[in-house]
Design an enzyme around this catalytic site. Structure first.
Site, PDB file in Angstrom:
ATOM      1  CG  ASN A   9      -1.816   1.178   1.340  1.00  0.00           C
ATOM      2  OD1 ASN A   9      -1.700   2.118   0.541  1.00  0.00           O
ATOM      3  ND2 ASN A   9      -2.707   1.152   2.313  1.00  0.00           N
ATOM      4  NE  ARG A  81      -5.555   2.573  -0.602  1.00  0.00           N
ATOM      5  CZ  ARG A  81      -5.340   3.753  -0.051  1.00  0.00           C
ATOM      6  NH1 ARG A  81      -4.159   4.045   0.456  1.00  0.00           N
ATOM      7  NH2 ARG A  81      -6.299   4.637  -0.004  1.00  0.00           N
ATOM      8  CG  HIS A 170     -12.256   5.523   2.730  1.00  0.00           C
ATOM      9  ND1 HIS A 170     -12.870   6.623   3.304  1.00  0.00           N
ATOM     10  CD2 HIS A 170     -10.940   5.664   2.973  1.00  0.00           C
ATOM     11  CE1 HIS A 170     -11.955   7.378   3.870  1.00  0.00           C
ATOM     12  NE2 HIS A 170     -10.770   6.814   3.689  1.00  0.00           N
ATOM     13  NE  ARG A 228      -8.111  13.999   2.625  1.00  0.00           N
ATOM     14  CZ  ARG A 228      -8.237  12.678   2.632  1.00  0.00           C
ATOM     15  NH1 ARG A 228      -9.425  12.115   2.612  1.00  0.00           N
ATOM     16  NH2 ARG A 228      -7.171  11.923   2.642  1.00  0.00           N
ATOM     17  CD  GLU A 368      -8.866   0.232   4.140  1.00  0.00           C
ATOM     18  OE1 GLU A 368      -8.798   0.998   3.195  1.00  0.00           O
ATOM     19  OE2 GLU A 368      -8.603   0.578   5.315  1.00  0.00           O
TER      20      GLU A 368
END
Ligand code: ADP
Length: 383
Positions: A9, A81, A170, A228, A368
């Site tokens: 990842n 990923r 996501h 964010r 994940e």
């Protein structure tokens, strides 16, 4: 016996990796290279911690290949990923030259991620040429959204010419918890999954498919996040650019890195810190938490529109899994959703639980990497 998958990842300033058996979930080794590009760059795995000031991605990826050398003969596949698959990829795929080209073509949409994702693929392919390499996309799970959900109400030519639309992110996490929810609650057809980590997004899931989600063209849209902003009036961009006399790129950076919980609280984008500050009656930390919960609750309730009746909400990610305080505050704002506060408070960290009474209110830890490994094994086994 070849039973393991190497999961890679590559993020915007880190590389996470692990060698995992997708069936037994056994992890042989896992690690992370963090603060890439800075003097503090460090690679950690097992009991090892190596400082590599200003090391490049390529150098660190090669160090990671060295670190997993004892398990190379156990690998069936490498799962990568990849953040943005655009409209090209609706599911995980075996990586060939054409796939690499398409990932490259999506780099405009994810300039901080896709180029490093691609670099990870290329370095790993060079050093592990005999093994299948699989790409698992953050966006793929949301490609089932109907057009009225993903299109922005701007000139349709901008979609046709530049592919400006909602993609959602996501996806691996939403898919993982939705699949697990299906095992735990087979009769729950209409679910909301809330991934609340440093980045936050929610998704409306009907019969296992995503039909709406809060992130958009980029991961900036939607919920209040660590740094964010989430949804704001788009006019703020040009207004603030004029007020601060800075270019739009600087505003983009402010909205991505200095907003959300951090911008509101002025102390931290980390929810643990804010919860502590709020306990001490810090006004801005309290405002940040209240705004986070208010906007999340509004999003959740609005998903009655795509879903009709909601059978359950799944909380996941660092905040969703570990903060009964935030879960309670959000559920307190949701009318008609009855829940058990004591059960909510007693769900152990890292464990599953359901604290809903007239609706499923579930905590499911996300994984994940495991899903990436499962996809990689499924696709890579026959290569
Ligand atoms: P990422 O999105 O980077 O994978 P995580 O899923 O690990 O991040 O989530 C990080 C967030 O989870 C941070 O805001 C952190 O404060 C929060 N978090 C982790 N543990 C707790 C906790 N016990 N209580 C409240 N928030 C927590």
């Amino acid at each position: 016996m070849k039973t393991n998958v190497l999961v890679i990842n590559c993020g915007s300033s880190s590389i996470k990796f692990q060698v995992v058996d997708p069936q037994s979930h056994n992890i042989s080794v896992k690690g992370v290279a963090e603060n890439i590009g800075s003097d503090r760059c460090c690679l950690a795995y097992g009991d090892n911690k190596e400082l590599h000031p200003k090391a490049s991605y390529q150098f660190l990826l090669e160090k990671i290949i060295d670190a997993i050398a004892p398990w190379i003969n156990t690998l069936i596949a490498v799962g990568h990923r990849v953040v943005h698959g655009g409209e090209f990829f609706t599911c995980s795929v075996i990586i060939d030259d054409l796939v690499e080209e398409k990932i490259q073509n999506c780099s405009d949409l994810a300039p901080l991620h896709n180029p490093v994702n691609l670099l990870g693929i290329q370095v790993c392919k060079k050093h592990l040429p005999e093994i299948a390499h699989i790409a698992v996309f953050d966006t793929a799970f949301h490609t089932t959204m109907p057009k009225h959900a993903y299109i922005y109400p701007i000139d349709h030519d901008y979609y046709t010419n530049y592919k400006i639309r909602k993609y959602g992110f996501h996806g691996t996490s939403h898919r993982f918890v939705a699949q697990r929810a299906k095992q735990l609650y087979p009769n729950a057809k209409n679910l909301i999954t809330a991934h609340l980590g440093n980045g936050c997004s929610i998704s409306a899931i009907k019969n296992g498919s995503s039909i709406d989600t809060s992130m958009g063209l980029t991961p900036l849209e939607g919920l209040v996040m660590g740094t964010r902003s989430g949804d704001i009036d788009p006019s703020i961009v040009s207004y603030l650019s004029k007020k601060l006399s800075v270019p739009i790129d600087t505003i983009d950076e402010i909205l991505n890195k200095k907003s959300g919980l951090l911008g509101l609280s002025k102390v931290s984008g980390d929810m643990r810190v804010l919860e502590e500050k709020a306990l001490q009656k810090d006004l801005l930390a309290t405002l940040a938490i209240d705004t986070f919960c208010y906007r999340l609750a509004k999003y959740i309730y609005s998903y009655h529109i795509p879903l009709g009746k909601i059978d359950g909400i799944v909380f996941t990610g660092g905040i969703g899994e570990n903060s009964p305080y935030i879960r309670e505050k959000v559920c307190d704002l949701l009318p008609h959703y009855d829940f058990d506060k004591a059960v909510n408070n007693s769900i152990p960290r890292g464990k599953e639980g359901n604290f809903g009474k007239n609706i499923i209110l579930s905590v499911i830890p996300t994984n994940e990497e495991l899903l990436i490994a499962q996809d990689a094994k499924a696709l890579g086994a026959n290569v």
